[in-house]
Structure formats: structure tokens, C-alpha cells
Design an enzyme around this catalytic site. Structure first.
Site, PDB file in Angstrom:
ATOM      1  N   ASP A 132       0.659  -1.173  -0.024  1.00  0.00           N
ATOM      2  CA  ASP A 132       0.218  -0.043   0.083  1.00  0.00           C
ATOM      3  C   ASP A 132       0.937   1.092   0.068  1.00  0.00           C
ATOM      4  O   ASP A 132       2.137   1.230   0.528  1.00  0.00           O
ATOM      5  CB  ASP A 132      -0.778  -0.105   1.252  1.00  0.00           C
ATOM      6  CG  ASP A 132      -2.066  -0.730   1.204  1.00  0.00           C
ATOM      7  OD1 ASP A 132      -2.365  -1.320   0.240  1.00  0.00           O
ATOM      8  OD2 ASP A 132      -2.673  -1.223   2.059  1.00  0.00           O
ATOM      9  N   ARG A 182      -1.168  -0.604  -8.819  1.00  0.00           N
ATOM     10  CA  ARG A 182      -2.416  -0.138  -8.436  1.00  0.00           C
ATOM     11  C   ARG A 182      -2.673   1.336  -8.422  1.00  0.00           C
ATOM     12  O   ARG A 182      -1.850   2.172  -7.951  1.00  0.00           O
ATOM     13  CB  ARG A 182      -2.892  -0.601  -6.778  1.00  0.00           C
ATOM     14  CG  ARG A 182      -4.284  -0.446  -6.523  1.00  0.00           C
ATOM     15  CD  ARG A 182      -4.310  -0.216  -4.824  1.00  0.00           C
ATOM     16  NE  ARG A 182      -4.412  -1.594  -4.399  1.00  0.00           N
ATOM     17  CZ  ARG A 182      -4.214  -1.821  -3.272  1.00  0.00           C
ATOM     18  NH1 ARG A 182      -3.848  -0.850  -2.332  1.00  0.00           N
ATOM     19  NH2 ARG A 182      -4.262  -3.333  -2.590  1.00  0.00           N
TER      20      ARG A 182
HETATM   21  P1  FDA Z   1     -14.238   9.045  -4.984  1.00  0.00           P
HETATM   22  O1  FDA Z   1     -13.802   9.364  -3.492  1.00  0.00           O
HETATM   23  O2  FDA Z   1     -14.017  10.295  -5.918  1.00  0.00           O
HETATM   24  O3  FDA Z   1     -15.478   8.398  -4.920  1.00  0.00           O
HETATM   25  C1  FDA Z   1     -16.332   7.980  -5.744  1.00  0.00           C
HETATM   26  C2  FDA Z   1     -17.527   7.403  -5.565  1.00  0.00           C
HETATM   27  O4  FDA Z   1     -17.554   6.088  -5.163  1.00  0.00           O
HETATM   28  C3  FDA Z   1     -18.534   8.481  -4.694  1.00  0.00           C
HETATM   29  O5  FDA Z   1     -19.191   9.529  -5.353  1.00  0.00           O
HETATM   30  C4  FDA Z   1     -19.070   7.488  -3.770  1.00  0.00           C
HETATM   31  O6  FDA Z   1     -20.531   7.133  -4.518  1.00  0.00           O
HETATM   32  C5  FDA Z   1     -18.283   6.023  -4.032  1.00  0.00           C
HETATM   33  N1  FDA Z   1     -17.260   5.979  -2.730  1.00  0.00           N
HETATM   34  C6  FDA Z   1     -16.180   6.123  -2.576  1.00  0.00           C
HETATM   35  N2  FDA Z   1     -15.449   6.149  -1.514  1.00  0.00           N
HETATM   36  C7  FDA Z   1     -16.710   5.604  -0.344  1.00  0.00           C
HETATM   37  C8  FDA Z   1     -16.730   5.364   0.720  1.00  0.00           C
HETATM   38  N3  FDA Z   1     -15.585   5.271   1.616  1.00  0.00           N
HETATM   39  N4  FDA Z   1     -17.857   5.131   1.346  1.00  0.00           N
HETATM   40  C9  FDA Z   1     -19.188   5.104   0.530  1.00  0.00           C
HETATM   41  N5  FDA Z   1     -18.883   5.478  -0.906  1.00  0.00           N
HETATM   42  C10 FDA Z   1     -17.782   5.774  -1.535  1.00  0.00           C
HETATM   43  N6  FDA Z   1      -5.244   5.130  -0.783  1.00  0.00           N
HETATM   44  C11 FDA Z   1      -3.953   5.415  -0.647  1.00  0.00           C
HETATM   45  O7  FDA Z   1      -3.653   6.520  -0.335  1.00  0.00           O
HETATM   46  N7  FDA Z   1      -3.053   4.323  -0.802  1.00  0.00           N
HETATM   47  C12 FDA Z   1      -3.463   3.037  -0.754  1.00  0.00           C
HETATM   48  O8  FDA Z   1      -2.640   1.985  -0.958  1.00  0.00           O
HETATM   49  C13 FDA Z   1      -4.937   2.705  -1.126  1.00  0.00           C
HETATM   50  N8  FDA Z   1      -5.176   1.531  -1.443  1.00  0.00           N
HETATM   51  C14 FDA Z   1      -6.410   1.354  -1.937  1.00  0.00           C
HETATM   52  C15 FDA Z   1      -6.987  -0.068  -2.310  1.00  0.00           C
HETATM   53  C16 FDA Z   1      -8.181  -0.111  -2.754  1.00  0.00           C
HETATM   54  C17 FDA Z   1      -8.579  -1.524  -3.320  1.00  0.00           C
HETATM   55  C18 FDA Z   1      -9.148   1.034  -2.898  1.00  0.00           C
HETATM   56  C19 FDA Z   1     -10.588   0.741  -3.336  1.00  0.00           C
HETATM   57  C20 FDA Z   1      -8.910   2.357  -2.431  1.00  0.00           C
HETATM   58  C21 FDA Z   1      -7.521   2.390  -1.954  1.00  0.00           C
HETATM   59  N9  FDA Z   1      -7.122   3.577  -1.428  1.00  0.00           N
HETATM   60  C22 FDA Z   1      -5.688   3.893  -1.125  1.00  0.00           C
HETATM   61  C23 FDA Z   1      -7.924   4.787  -1.258  1.00  0.00           C
HETATM   62  C24 FDA Z   1      -8.220   5.799  -2.368  1.00  0.00           C
HETATM   63  O9  FDA Z   1      -7.176   6.429  -2.270  1.00  0.00           O
HETATM   64  C25 FDA Z   1      -9.444   6.556  -2.203  1.00  0.00           C
HETATM   65  O10 FDA Z   1      -9.366   7.251  -0.973  1.00  0.00           O
HETATM   66  C26 FDA Z   1     -10.693   5.567  -1.920  1.00  0.00           C
HETATM   67  O11 FDA Z   1     -10.831   4.894  -3.128  1.00  0.00           O
HETATM   68  C27 FDA Z   1     -11.987   6.668  -2.457  1.00  0.00           C
HETATM   69  O12 FDA Z   1     -11.672   7.357  -3.807  1.00  0.00           O
HETATM   70  P2  FDA Z   1     -12.505   6.671  -5.234  1.00  0.00           P
HETATM   71  O13 FDA Z   1     -11.538   6.408  -6.139  1.00  0.00           O
HETATM   72  O14 FDA Z   1     -13.409   5.743  -4.675  1.00  0.00           O
HETATM   73  O15 FDA Z   1     -13.310   7.946  -5.613  1.00  0.00           O
END
Ligand code: FDA
Length: 307
Positions: A132, A182
Site C-alpha cells: 500500500d 494499483r
Molecule cells: P471518490 O472518492 O471520488 O468516490 C467516487 C464515488 O465512490 C463516490 O461518489 C461514492 O459514491 C463512492 N465512494 C467512494 N468512497 C466511498 C466510501 N468510503 N464510502 C462510500 N462510498 C464511497 N489510498 C492510498 O492512499 N493508498 C493506498 O494504498 C490505497 N489503497 C486502496 C486500495 C483499494 C482497493 C481502494 C478501492 C482504495 C485504496 N485507497 C488507497 C483509497 C483511495 O485513495 C481513495 O481514498 C478511495 O478509493 C476513494 O476514492 P474513489 O476512487 O473511490 O473516488
């Protein structure tokens, strides 16, 4: 800043709030949707269910801060136990590792030795370790550790964060090395000279990173790409790239319990999907910090109280 955020962060560190909220059955019901339990058995059970539903898993044991080498060794042993159990139970399940839990803040050599031990065990089991990416002050050390290990191990991958201004430059080298990547937006609070402050810039950069990873040199070097996001527009963008360019080795990744209809849809449409499962007794501060990052989630969690 959202005025609720400092309150939630204070609650994350407050033993009184912890006692009150963790003793309330409603909290457990809501949290269970996002954290399958406190034990490895419960996490493996969740991985089994995901496998049965056509998805892969990656396990993230939630750890407390590590303050001495013995704790870092213990954290490494705990990761190794996961790898052994996953192999014994024949699950399609990798692990996601935090270098700070392996001792990065204490001594980079200690963390590197622990990581090597982990990668050797994973290699014996034919498994994969995702490192990560943590806050920006750890990025350089993480990349440097990856460079020093990439000749001996091919069973680990890194994470690139689209909110970081430096990521575009980092990717060029990672593509040349063929490192599995990733792609995430980024979850830490970073100063504006380090990370884009405007969400539109973060999203735009995410799409550009995917485009970059679909280019010929990345394909020649077999860079395996994990599109880790719940953002429907970016997922659609990735699907177009995969379909139009017939990209191999790309998968989608999402967090346990978030975007379940989207997860199912991707499986139905024939894409590879891996779910990131966080679990452990330290779920309370983790859960509260996730809420603090996105106070809008309070409504989201409350809506799910009744379904
Ligand atoms: P965004 O935050 O723009 O969300 C898009 C849409 O998804 C929202 O409108 C909502 O509908 C839904 N959504 C997203 N998050 C949600 C939540 N918590 N609860 C409810 N709905 C939600 N970060 C990092 O800094 N280092 C890392 O190693 C990782 N590793 C990692 C692994 C995996 C498998 C995932 C999915 C995420 C990470 N992250 C991470 C976290 C990442 O940086 C980010 O903070 C979250 O994925 C939220 O961003 P989205 O891309 O989903 O978009």
C-alpha cells in the site's frame, strides 16, 4: 474544511467515545458491512464468500502504530500467518501490506528485511504482496525499497496515487521496471505543493495515468494494472481502454462493502475484480478516520442501517 471532521477525528482518538460506540449494537451492524470482523478467521470467511461470488480478495489487517522492532517483527509474523492460512485454505486472496507496520519509520533496513521475509513466504505459496502507498513522506522510501527488491522478487506490486503531483514522473520508471501498479486517488491529507487540492484535477490525473498505463511500452513490459476506485466515470473509462485495446492483466479493485452493485456488474460483464478487505480489532479508529475523510459518508452509513 467540513466542521464535522475535527469532531470525528477527536472521536477516533477518544477512549470514551470508543467505549460508547463499540458497545452499541447498531455500530456493529453498520461496521460489519464494511469490516467483516476482528479475526483472521472472519476475514478468511469473507474472502471465501468473495471467491464464491467470482471475486478475488486482498486482506489488510488493521494494525496499530509500530514503536519498536519487536512490534514490526510481530506484524510481519501476522502477515505471514495470513499467507500460510490463505494457502492452506486454497483461497484466491493476496495481502496488502503497510511498510510502516513493517518498521519503516523506525529503520528502513529493518522494514526491508521484514518485507523480504514476507515476499519469500509469498513466493513459496505462489502468492502476491501489494505494498500500500502511505502518506507522501513515505513515497521515496517505498519506491527505493521496490527498486532494491525488484531483481530478486517478481511477486509484489506498488500503488500510485493520482493526487500526487510527482506520480506522472514516477510512473515512467515503474513502467520500465514492469512493476504491477494499483492506481488510487490517494487517501492522506497532503499539502497543496505535494498533491492536487481540486478533486477535478485528481480525477483528471487518474484518467491520464490509466491512459499512460495502456500505452505500448507498458503493455510490452506486462505491467499489470489494478484500477482501484468506486468512481463510475473512471471505471467506465478503464472499461473502454480494456475493451478497445484488448488489455490483459487489468483488474478492478474496490473496498469491501462499497459499491457492491458495481462490483457485481463488473463480474457479470467478465472483468477481474478484487476486493480489499480490512479487518481486525483496531477497526474503531480506522472506521472513524474513514468517516472523517468523508463526512458525507455518515449519511451513506445511516442509509445502510436499514437495508
Ligand atoms: P471518490 O472518492 O471520488 O468516490 C467516487 C464515488 O465512490 C463516490 O461518489 C461514492 O459514491 C463512492 N465512494 C467512494 N468512497 C466511498 C466510501 N468510503 N464510502 C462510500 N462510498 C464511497 N489510498 C492510498 O492512499 N493508498 C493506498 O494504498 C490505497 N489503497 C486502496 C486500495 C483499494 C482497493 C481502494 C478501492 C482504495 C485504496 N485507497 C488507497 C483509497 C483511495 O485513495 C481513495 O481514498 C478511495 O478509493 C476513494 O476514492 P474513489 O476512487 O473511490 O473516488
Amino acid at each position: 474544511m467540513n466542521p464535522i471532521r475535527p469532531l470525528l477525528l477527536a472521536m477516533a482518538g477518544s477512549p470514551t467515545w470508543k467505549r460508547l460506540l463499540t458497545g452499541w449494537s447498531v455500530t456493529h451492524r453498520v461496521v460489519a458491512r464494511f469490516v467483516p470482523g476482528e479475526t483472521l478467521d472472519e476475514a478468511l470467511g469473507a474472502a471465501r464468500q468473495l471467491n464464491d461470488a467470482g471475486m478475488m480478495a486482498t486482506l489488510n489487517p488493521l494494525g496499530e502504530d509500530v514503536s519498536d522492532p519487536e512490534q514490526a517483527m510481530a506484524a510481519t509474523d501476522a502477515y505471514i500467518e495470513i499467507l500460510d492460512r490463505v494457502a492452506a485454505e486454497q483461497l484466491d486472496c493476496s495481502i496488502s501490506v503497510k511498510l510502516t507496520l513493517l518498521g519503516l519509520d523506525l529503520d528502513a533496513d529493518l522494514a526491508a528485511a521484514n518485507l523480504e521475509r514476507l515476499l519469500s513466504t509469498a513466493a513459496q505459496h505462489g502468492n502476491f504482496v501489494r505494498i500500500d502507498m502511505e502518506a507522501s513522506e513515505h513515497v521515496e522510501a517505498t519506491l527505493s525499497m521496490s527498486r532494491s527488491l525488484e531483481r530478486r522478487f517478481d511477486n509484489f506490486g506498488l500503488v500510485v496515487q493520482s493526487y500526487l503531483r510527482r506520480t506522472t514522473d514516477d510512473i515512467d520508471r515503474l513502467v520500465q521496471a514492469g512493476t504491477p501498479l494499483r492506481v488510487v486517488k490517494g487517501a492522506y491529507k497532503e499539502p497543496e505543493h505535494v498533491a492536487f487540492a481540486d478533486k477535478r484535477d485528481v480525477d483528471h490525473n487518474y484518467a491520464r495515468i490509466l491512459d499512460r498505463l495502456a500505452q505500448d511500452d507498458a503493455r510490452r513490459n506486462d505491467v499489470r494494472v489494478a484500477v482501484a476506485s468506486h468512481d463510475a466515470a473512471l471505471i467506465a473509462h478503464a472499461r473502454n481502454l480494456i475493451d478497445e485495446l484488448q488489455l490483459d492483466g487489468w483488474e478492478f479493485q474496490m473496498l469491501y462493502g462499497i459499491g457492491r452493485p458495481l462490483q457485481r456488474q463488473l463480474v457479470e460483464d467478465g472483468y477481474s475484480v478484487r476486493i480489499y478487505v480490512s479487518y481486525g480489532p483496531s477497526w474503531y479508529p480506522w472506521f472513524m478516520r474513514r468517516l472523517a475523510e468523508r463526512p458525507a459518508n455518515i449519511g451513506f452509513f445511516l442509509r445502510h442501517l436499514f437495508d
